[in-house]
Design a protein around this motif. Structure first.
Motif, short mmCIF file in Angstrom:
data_model
loop_
_atom_site.label_atom_id
_atom_site.label_comp_id
_atom_site.label_asym_id
_atom_site.label_seq_id
_atom_site.Cartn_x
_atom_site.Cartn_y
_atom_site.Cartn_z
N SER A 10 0.99 -1.10 0.19
CA SER A 10 -0.12 -0.02 0.20
C SER A 10 0.92 1.38 0.09
N TRP A 11 0.66 2.07 -0.94
CA TRP A 11 1.27 3.50 -1.13
C TRP A 11 0.22 4.79 -1.27
N LEU A 12 1.01 5.75 -1.16
CA LEU A 12 0.48 7.05 -1.17
C LEU A 12 1.46 7.65 -2.21
N ILE A 13 1.04 7.75 -3.62
CA ILE A 13 2.07 8.31 -4.35
C ILE A 13 1.28 9.90 -4.73
N GLU A 14 2.38 10.73 -4.60
CA GLU A 14 2.23 12.29 -5.07
C GLU A 14 3.03 12.63 -6.12
N MET A 15 2.11 12.95 -7.34
CA MET A 15 3.27 13.31 -8.31
C MET A 15 1.85 13.95 -9.37
N ALA A 16 2.59 14.77 -10.11
CA ALA A 16 1.88 15.21 -11.36
C ALA A 16 0.47 16.13 -10.63
N GLY A 17 0.71 16.74 -9.34
CA GLY A 17 -0.43 17.19 -8.73
C GLY A 17 -1.49 16.11 -8.19
N LEU A 31 -1.22 13.26 -15.39
CA LEU A 31 -0.67 12.16 -14.95
C LEU A 31 -1.20 10.97 -16.08
N LYS A 32 -0.17 10.35 -16.71
CA LYS A 32 -0.47 9.29 -17.66
C LYS A 32 -0.11 8.07 -16.77
N ILE A 33 -1.20 6.88 -16.87
CA ILE A 33 -0.95 5.62 -16.18
C ILE A 33 -1.12 4.71 -17.22
N GLN A 34 0.09 4.08 -17.48
CA GLN A 34 0.09 3.05 -18.64
C GLN A 34 0.17 1.56 -17.99
N ALA A 35 -0.84 0.79 -18.33
CA ALA A 35 -0.81 -0.58 -17.68
C ALA A 35 0.03 -1.77 -18.68
N LEU A 41 3.38 14.02 -17.00
CA LEU A 41 3.67 14.62 -18.14
C LEU A 41 4.24 16.16 -18.33
N GLU A 42 4.20 16.98 -17.22
CA GLU A 42 4.71 18.09 -17.30
C GLU A 42 6.08 18.03 -16.77
N GLN A 43 6.53 17.56 -15.72
CA GLN A 43 7.73 17.42 -15.16
C GLN A 43 8.66 16.31 -15.73
N ASN A 44 7.98 15.67 -16.78
CA ASN A 44 8.68 14.46 -17.55
C ASN A 44 9.29 13.43 -16.44
N THR A 45 8.73 13.08 -15.41
CA THR A 45 9.31 12.07 -14.50
C THR A 45 8.30 11.06 -14.65
N SER A 46 8.81 9.86 -14.04
CA SER A 46 8.13 8.47 -14.01
C SER A 46 8.51 7.53 -12.93
N LEU A 47 7.27 6.62 -12.95
CA LEU A 47 7.53 5.75 -11.51
C LEU A 47 6.87 4.46 -12.27
N TYR A 48 7.59 3.29 -12.16
CA TYR A 48 7.17 1.95 -12.53
C TYR A 48 6.81 1.34 -11.08
N TYR A 49 5.70 0.52 -11.01
CA TYR A 49 5.34 -0.35 -9.86
C TYR A 49 5.06 -1.74 -10.53
N GLU A 50 5.62 -2.87 -9.84
CA GLU A 50 5.25 -4.20 -10.06
C GLU A 50 5.40 -5.11 -8.65
N PRO A 51 4.28 -5.39 -7.99
CA PRO A 51 4.70 -5.85 -6.74
C PRO A 51 4.97 -7.11 -6.46
N HIS A 52 5.11 -8.17 -7.47
CA HIS A 52 5.55 -9.40 -7.06
C HIS A 52 7.06 -9.94 -7.72
N ASP A 110 12.34 6.97 -13.53
CA ASP A 110 13.16 7.44 -12.47
C ASP A 110 12.97 6.69 -11.41
N VAL A 111 11.93 6.25 -11.04
CA VAL A 111 11.54 5.44 -9.63
C VAL A 111 11.02 3.81 -10.00
N VAL A 112 11.61 3.09 -9.43
CA VAL A 112 11.22 1.72 -9.47
C VAL A 112 10.59 1.33 -8.03
N ILE A 113 9.42 0.88 -7.96
CA ILE A 113 8.83 0.25 -6.71
C ILE A 113 8.77 -1.14 -7.08
#
Length: 251
Positions: A10-17, A113-117, A137-148, A162-165
């Protein structure tokens, strides 16, 4: 970009406003199939439901990602983006704004905020749940999440991120093998994505595990081992281990 780990996946992600609540388990205990003798997760420290949530993001339909007691407590008017399997659960709970994403599909939230599956964890022989790539899309930063720890080769086309969880340790069942793959797969994700930061998920945090299943689970790997491997390979990726409930700035 700010991240708050709320235990488990469980995470709270704050990005792209936007304030995105990811795979929330925040109230009650965690069981699978209402079988506490097999597995039960119990919180040692209660977690308050974060305020002002803009989006709920669900990667899987299993209880540790789409936790029905928590979803019943959340405001039904919050939009949900989910794997098709998880979407069935929130729709059955009368959430009216549900977007189910198949692999390769995406949605843009608030034009920022673009979310791609992406292909994620296999659940049985026929179902592959979701991983996600989130892009500001404004800051051009990115995060990847895969839980297993199941990382699709298509990730190589998305680098850098930029960031991998993702998990950084293996959880193994005798004879059955790893149910969470992190030890080597985290290195694979780093090789493919060249992230600035990797952050572990699927760890216990302030959680007590009970039942037969946790009693036979074995753990392999650690953050220290991952840092050693990254130093040996001369990779600059930073390993951050957040404390449960602590809001951290990662970018």
């Amino acid at each position: 970009m700010y991240l708050t780990w709320l235990d488990s996946n469980s995470w709270l992600i704050e990005m792209a406003g936007q304030r995105v609540l990811l795979d929330p388990w925040l109230v009650g205990s965690l069981t699978f199939g209402n079988l506490p003798w097999l597995f039960e997760g119990v919180r040692q420290i209660p977690r308050e439901i974060p305020a002002a949530i803009d989006l709920i993001l669900l990667s899987q339909g299993l209880e540790d990602h789409a936790h029905p007691p928590t979803l019943r407590q959340l405001d039904r008017q919050i939009p949900v983006v989910a794997s098709p399997n998880a979407a069935k659960i929130v729709k059955a709970l009368d959430y009216p704004q549900v977007t189910a994403l198949n692999h390769g599909e995406s949605v843009t939230i608030a034009d920022r905020l673009k979310i791609q599956a992406l292909p994620g964890s296999p659940i049985g022989p026929l179902l592959v749940e979701n991983a996600y790539l989130l892009i500001d899309l404004e800051q051009n930063t990115s995060l990847y999440y895969e839980p297993h720890g199941y990382h699709a080769p298509i990730l190589q086309e998305l680098a850098p991120v930029d960031v991998v969880i993702t998990p950084i340790v293996d959880l193994q069942l005798p004879l059955a093998g790893s149910i969470i793959r992190g030890k080597q797969q985290a290195l694979q994700a780093i090789e493919w994505l060249s992230p600035k930061v990797i952050i572990p998920t699927a760890a216990g945090g302030d959680i007590e595990l009970k039942g037969w299943l946790p009693s036979i689970l074995k753990t392999q790997g650690s953050a220290a081992e991952l840092r050693h491997d990254l130093a040996r390979q001369q990779r600059p990726t930073q390993v951050i281990e957040p404390k449960p409930g602590e809001r951290i700035r990662v970018l």
